[in-house]
Design a protein around this motif. Structure first.
Motif, PDB file in Angstrom:
ATOM      1  N   ASN A  21      13.566   0.761   5.997  1.00 22.70           N
ATOM      2  CA  ASN A  21      12.380  -0.004   5.590  1.00 22.70           C
ATOM      3  C   ASN A  21      11.145   0.322   6.416  1.00 22.70           C
ATOM      4  O   ASN A  21      10.029   0.358   5.888  1.00 22.70           O
ATOM      5  CB  ASN A  21      12.669  -1.504   5.633  1.00 22.70           C
ATOM      6  N   ASP A  22      11.325   0.542   7.717  1.00 21.66           N
ATOM      7  CA  ASP A  22      10.169   0.867   8.558  1.00 21.66           C
ATOM      8  C   ASP A  22       9.538   2.198   8.150  1.00 21.66           C
ATOM      9  O   ASP A  22       8.309   2.314   8.105  1.00 21.66           O
ATOM     10  CB  ASP A  22      10.577   0.906  10.033  1.00 21.66           C
TER      11      ASP A  22
ATOM     12  N   ASP B  39       7.758   1.637   4.787  1.00 22.23           N
ATOM     13  CA  ASP B  39       6.520   0.881   5.021  1.00 22.23           C
ATOM     14  C   ASP B  39       5.452   1.748   5.686  1.00 22.23           C
ATOM     15  O   ASP B  39       4.262   1.626   5.382  1.00 22.23           O
ATOM     16  CB  ASP B  39       6.796  -0.356   5.878  1.00 22.23           C
TER      17      ASP B  39
ATOM     18  N   SER C 166       1.835   2.343   3.978  1.00 30.45           N
ATOM     19  CA  SER C 166       0.573   1.980   4.640  1.00 30.45           C
ATOM     20  C   SER C 166      -0.294   3.210   4.885  1.00 30.45           C
ATOM     21  O   SER C 166      -1.521   3.154   4.765  1.00 30.45           O
ATOM     22  CB  SER C 166       0.830   1.221   5.943  1.00 30.45           C
TER      23      SER C 166
ATOM     24  N   HIS D 109      11.090   1.307  -3.916  1.00 27.26           N
ATOM     25  CA  HIS D 109      11.576   0.733  -2.663  1.00 27.26           C
ATOM     26  C   HIS D 109      12.251  -0.621  -2.899  1.00 27.26           C
ATOM     27  O   HIS D 109      13.237  -0.944  -2.251  1.00 27.26           O
ATOM     28  CB  HIS D 109      10.389   0.616  -1.708  1.00 27.26           C
TER      29      HIS D 109
ATOM     30  N   SER E 170       6.392   2.071  -3.887  1.00 28.81           N
ATOM     31  CA  SER E 170       6.502   0.628  -3.683  1.00 28.81           C
ATOM     32  C   SER E 170       7.477   0.012  -4.684  1.00 28.81           C
ATOM     33  O   SER E 170       8.332  -0.805  -4.322  1.00 28.81           O
ATOM     34  CB  SER E 170       5.127  -0.022  -3.810  1.00 28.81           C
TER      35      SER E 170
END
Length: 155
Positions: A40-41, A44, A48, A80, A77
């Motif tokens: 997830n990191d 993300d 971003s 995910h 997005s």
């Protein structure tokens, strides 16, 4: 409103440096995803970074780069939240990021124009969307089209 081409050229040079750093960051995150799928990191981070790139490109009226970044963001997005990212999906994402890097190299530094049609962007985003289970890619309602607009259009 008249645009000062000298100021724009300076801002564009600064943008190119920042865009290269942002793309390097997405590559790091993508490499991390290839090692640890669906982290997830890392996802993300890519999301971003794509938003930052789109915003910076939009500020210079680089619609092709901004729009393509937003479309990639939209597909990633959605994916995910709905399915794991497999190797083929990550390969398609890498192809999209590679095209952005290539486009940044081809932008005319004097006019801000990118003299390419949008067929490759469309093909790559559709391939990425297909790999993440979106049978037919639908850009978000607030996304910009892939239309190529240069500095001259804003003068």
């Amino acid at each position: 409103m008249r645009i000062d081409h000298k100021v724009w050229a300076q801002r564009f040079t600064e943008f190119q440096v920042e865009a290269e750093l942002l793309l390097a960051k997405t590559e790091e995150c993508l490499t991390h995803l290839q090692l640890i799928s669906n982290d997830n990191d890392a996802i993300d981070c890519i999301l971003s970074t794509l938003l930052k790139l789109a915003s910076k490109a939009d500020a210079l009226a680089l619609a092709a780069v901004s729009g393509f970044s937003l479309h990639i963001h939209s597909v990633l997005s959605h994916a995910h939240h709905h399915m794991p990212l497999h190797d083929e999906a990550l390969g398609a994402l890498k192809d999209c990021l590679t095209l952005i890097a290539w486009q940044l190299e081809l932008i005319d530094q004097n006019t801000g124009q990118l003299f390419l049609d949008d067929s490759e962007q469309t093909e790559l985003i559709e391939a990425f969307a297909f790999q993440v289970g979106q049978r037919q890619f639908q850009p978000p309602m607030n996304a910009k089209p892939f239309t190529l607009v240069g500095l001259a259009a804003h003068a």
